[in-house]
Write a protein that holds these residues in place. Structure first.
Motif, PDB file in Angstrom:
ATOM      1  N   ALA A  79       0.836  -1.199   0.000  1.00  0.00           N
ATOM      2  CA  ALA A  79       0.000   0.000   0.000  1.00  0.00           C
ATOM      3  C   ALA A  79       0.871   1.249   0.000  1.00  0.00           C
ATOM      4  O   ALA A  79       0.941   1.988   0.982  1.00  0.00           O
ATOM      5  CB  ALA A  79      -0.934  -0.021   1.209  1.00  0.00           C
ATOM      6  N   TRP A 129       0.415   4.010  -1.357  1.00  0.00           N
ATOM      7  CA  TRP A 129      -0.337   5.258  -1.332  1.00  0.00           C
ATOM      8  C   TRP A 129      -0.663   5.746   0.069  1.00  0.00           C
ATOM      9  O   TRP A 129      -1.206   6.828   0.246  1.00  0.00           O
ATOM     10  CB  TRP A 129      -1.643   5.081  -2.117  1.00  0.00           C
ATOM     11  CG  TRP A 129      -2.512   3.983  -1.608  1.00  0.00           C
ATOM     12  CD1 TRP A 129      -3.476   4.077  -0.651  1.00  0.00           C
ATOM     13  CD2 TRP A 129      -2.490   2.610  -2.008  1.00  0.00           C
ATOM     14  NE1 TRP A 129      -4.068   2.856  -0.435  1.00  0.00           N
ATOM     15  CE2 TRP A 129      -3.483   1.932  -1.263  1.00  0.00           C
ATOM     16  CE3 TRP A 129      -1.745   1.887  -2.937  1.00  0.00           C
ATOM     17  CZ2 TRP A 129      -3.731   0.560  -1.416  1.00  0.00           C
ATOM     18  CZ3 TRP A 129      -1.998   0.527  -3.084  1.00  0.00           C
ATOM     19  CH2 TRP A 129      -2.969  -0.111  -2.333  1.00  0.00           C
ATOM     20  N   GLN A 130      -0.343   4.932   1.090  1.00  0.00           N
ATOM     21  CA  GLN A 130      -0.705   5.311   2.458  1.00  0.00           C
ATOM     22  C   GLN A 130      -0.010   6.598   2.909  1.00  0.00           C
ATOM     23  O   GLN A 130      -0.484   7.280   3.810  1.00  0.00           O
ATOM     24  CB  GLN A 130      -0.359   4.170   3.426  1.00  0.00           C
ATOM     25  CG  GLN A 130      -1.115   2.876   3.159  1.00  0.00           C
ATOM     26  CD  GLN A 130      -2.617   3.020   3.276  1.00  0.00           C
ATOM     27  OE1 GLN A 130      -3.105   3.872   4.003  1.00  0.00           O
ATOM     28  NE2 GLN A 130      -3.351   2.208   2.541  1.00  0.00           N
ATOM     29  N   TYR A 171       0.259   9.321   1.234  1.00  0.00           N
ATOM     30  CA  TYR A 171      -0.319  10.509   0.610  1.00  0.00           C
ATOM     31  C   TYR A 171      -1.531  10.998   1.397  1.00  0.00           C
ATOM     32  O   TYR A 171      -2.282  10.215   1.976  1.00  0.00           O
ATOM     33  CB  TYR A 171      -0.746  10.201  -0.828  1.00  0.00           C
ATOM     34  CG  TYR A 171       0.410  10.038  -1.787  1.00  0.00           C
ATOM     35  CD1 TYR A 171       0.918  11.134  -2.479  1.00  0.00           C
ATOM     36  CD2 TYR A 171       0.985   8.789  -2.011  1.00  0.00           C
ATOM     37  CE1 TYR A 171       1.960  10.988  -3.386  1.00  0.00           C
ATOM     38  CE2 TYR A 171       2.033   8.630  -2.909  1.00  0.00           C
ATOM     39  CZ  TYR A 171       2.514   9.731  -3.588  1.00  0.00           C
ATOM     40  OH  TYR A 171       3.554   9.582  -4.469  1.00  0.00           O
ATOM     41  N   ASP A 172      -1.713  12.310   1.387  1.00  0.00           N
ATOM     42  CA  ASP A 172      -2.839  12.934   2.071  1.00  0.00           C
ATOM     43  C   ASP A 172      -4.045  12.946   1.126  1.00  0.00           C
ATOM     44  O   ASP A 172      -4.283  13.911   0.406  1.00  0.00           O
ATOM     45  CB  ASP A 172      -2.478  14.359   2.492  1.00  0.00           C
ATOM     46  CG  ASP A 172      -3.612  15.020   3.279  1.00  0.00           C
ATOM     47  OD1 ASP A 172      -4.489  14.296   3.777  1.00  0.00           O
ATOM     48  OD2 ASP A 172      -3.613  16.266   3.379  1.00  0.00           O
ATOM     49  N   ILE A 173      -4.788  11.852   1.097  1.00  0.00           N
ATOM     50  CA  ILE A 173      -5.931  11.720   0.207  1.00  0.00           C
ATOM     51  C   ILE A 173      -7.125  11.185   0.978  1.00  0.00           C
ATOM     52  O   ILE A 173      -6.972  10.562   2.031  1.00  0.00           O
ATOM     53  CB  ILE A 173      -5.622  10.787  -0.988  1.00  0.00           C
ATOM     54  CG1 ILE A 173      -5.101   9.428  -0.493  1.00  0.00           C
ATOM     55  CG2 ILE A 173      -4.635  11.425  -1.933  1.00  0.00           C
ATOM     56  CD1 ILE A 173      -4.826   8.426  -1.605  1.00  0.00           C
ATOM     57  N   ALA A 225     -10.668   8.965   1.709  1.00  0.00           N
ATOM     58  CA  ALA A 225     -10.897   7.512   1.713  1.00  0.00           C
ATOM     59  C   ALA A 225     -11.389   7.004   0.363  1.00  0.00           C
ATOM     60  O   ALA A 225     -11.038   5.898  -0.053  1.00  0.00           O
ATOM     61  CB  ALA A 225     -11.901   7.156   2.804  1.00  0.00           C
ATOM     62  N   TYR A 276     -10.690   8.159  -2.718  1.00  0.00           N
ATOM     63  CA  TYR A 276      -9.568   8.057  -3.650  1.00  0.00           C
ATOM     64  C   TYR A 276      -8.615   6.947  -3.230  1.00  0.00           C
ATOM     65  O   TYR A 276      -8.099   6.196  -4.054  1.00  0.00           O
ATOM     66  CB  TYR A 276      -8.849   9.398  -3.722  1.00  0.00           C
ATOM     67  CG  TYR A 276      -7.924   9.565  -4.907  1.00  0.00           C
ATOM     68  CD1 TYR A 276      -8.003   8.748  -6.029  1.00  0.00           C
ATOM     69  CD2 TYR A 276      -6.959  10.578  -4.912  1.00  0.00           C
ATOM     70  CE1 TYR A 276      -7.152   8.912  -7.113  1.00  0.00           C
ATOM     71  CE2 TYR A 276      -6.116  10.752  -5.991  1.00  0.00           C
ATOM     72  CZ  TYR A 276      -6.209   9.925  -7.081  1.00  0.00           C
ATOM     73  OH  TYR A 276      -5.372  10.082  -8.162  1.00  0.00           O
ATOM     74  N   ARG A 277      -8.418   6.820  -1.929  1.00  0.00           N
ATOM     75  CA  ARG A 277      -7.542   5.768  -1.416  1.00  0.00           C
ATOM     76  C   ARG A 277      -8.082   4.382  -1.806  1.00  0.00           C
ATOM     77  O   ARG A 277      -7.333   3.481  -2.190  1.00  0.00           O
ATOM     78  CB  ARG A 277      -7.447   5.889   0.110  1.00  0.00           C
ATOM     79  CG  ARG A 277      -6.339   5.070   0.756  1.00  0.00           C
ATOM     80  CD  ARG A 277      -6.385   5.233   2.268  1.00  0.00           C
ATOM     81  NE  ARG A 277      -6.260   6.629   2.667  1.00  0.00           N
ATOM     82  CZ  ARG A 277      -5.103   7.260   2.804  1.00  0.00           C
ATOM     83  NH1 ARG A 277      -3.974   6.614   2.576  1.00  0.00           N
ATOM     84  NH2 ARG A 277      -5.058   8.527   3.171  1.00  0.00           N
ATOM     85  N   THR A 278      -9.401   4.249  -1.733  1.00  0.00           N
ATOM     86  CA  THR A 278     -10.019   2.977  -2.093  1.00  0.00           C
ATOM     87  C   THR A 278      -9.861   2.702  -3.582  1.00  0.00           C
ATOM     88  O   THR A 278      -9.587   1.573  -3.995  1.00  0.00           O
ATOM     89  CB  THR A 278     -11.511   2.981  -1.713  1.00  0.00           C
ATOM     90  OG1 THR A 278     -11.632   3.206  -0.311  1.00  0.00           O
ATOM     91  CG2 THR A 278     -12.160   1.657  -2.062  1.00  0.00           C
ATOM     92  N   ARG A 297       0.225   5.977  -9.627  1.00  0.00           N
ATOM     93  CA  ARG A 297      -0.848   5.034  -9.970  1.00  0.00           C
ATOM     94  C   ARG A 297      -0.521   4.266 -11.248  1.00  0.00           C
ATOM     95  O   ARG A 297      -0.933   3.122 -11.430  1.00  0.00           O
ATOM     96  CB  ARG A 297      -2.166   5.778 -10.154  1.00  0.00           C
ATOM     97  CG  ARG A 297      -2.845   6.214  -8.884  1.00  0.00           C
ATOM     98  CD  ARG A 297      -4.037   7.109  -9.203  1.00  0.00           C
ATOM     99  NE  ARG A 297      -4.972   6.481 -10.141  1.00  0.00           N
ATOM    100  CZ  ARG A 297      -5.893   7.164 -10.844  1.00  0.00           C
ATOM    101  NH1 ARG A 297      -5.986   8.475 -10.720  1.00  0.00           N
ATOM    102  NH2 ARG A 297      -6.705   6.517 -11.654  1.00  0.00           N
TER     103      ARG A 297
END
Length: 213
Positions: A11, A13-14, A16-18, A20, A22-24, A79
């Protein structure tokens, strides 16, 4: 989030300040075996160049500082690492003619961006099709959506729909069936992959050397 945890990818992307949602989406992309993406207004994030992505983010009207924009550009580029993994998903992109012609970032940015689309489309696991203006009305006029297919999961697929009222996911069997049917309809009315690449190349050349009136 359970689907994201099932991903074999770390993971990354953890950090990054995004939010839920977008994280999903990123977690789903990392776990996907196939992604079907329809974009009517701009080119898909998985095909975007940094300059194009930067121009998109600046033009969205949201209050972002330059460091925040650069972080989002970095995330969007990260991504795209699913394209280079050992077992990349099959990516099927359908884009509207308007997305190929809108001069996001200016002519030079668009020329490079369309060149990138052509290059990525040469990969055996990538298909790009264009719905030209002559196709007229079609089932996806209301807006863009994506379908993420995932094997060995509790859900066989997830529909991701974006909009000004927020982004949301659909995983019911009826929703999946409806959006898969819509995507198949779009595929049938769009130009063939070969014709689409010829179309994109022609638009790129028109942007590069515009006619003088």
């Amino acid at each position: 989030m359970a689907l994201a945890r099932e991903s074999k990818e770390r993971a990354w992307w953890q950090g990054y300040d995004i939010d839920a949602t977008y994280r999903t989406l990123i977690g789903l992309e990392s776990a996907a075996t196939a992604i079907s993406d329809y974009q009517p207004f701009s080119l898909p994030g998985l095909l975007q160049t940094p300059d194009y992505a930067r121009a998109v983010l600046r033009g969205m009207g949201e209050k972002r500082t330059e460091p925040e924009i650069e972080e989002q550009v970095s995330l969007r580029m990260a991504r795209q690492q699913i394209l280079d993994r050992d077992d990349p998903p099959y990516l099927s992109f359908i884009i509207d003619e308007a997305a190929t012609r809108r001069l996001i970032g200016g002519r030079e940015v668009m020329v490079r961006q369309l060149g990138t689309v052509l290059a990525v489309a040469e990969r055996p696991n990538v298909s790009v099709q264009v719905i030209d203006y002559e196709a007229g009305a079609h089932p996806a006029l209301p807006g863009n959506f994506g379908i993420v297919e995932i094997e060995d999961s509790a859900a066989s697929g997830i529909v991701f729909v974006e909009g000004h009222q927020g982004d949301f996911y659909l995983e019911g069997a009826a929703d999946l069936k409806r959006y898969r049917r819509i995507f198949d309809q779009l595929r049938s009315i769009a130009l063939s992959p070969n014709k689409s690449l010829e179309f994109v190349a022609a638009v790129r050349d028109q942007i590069r050397t515009p006619e003088v009136h």
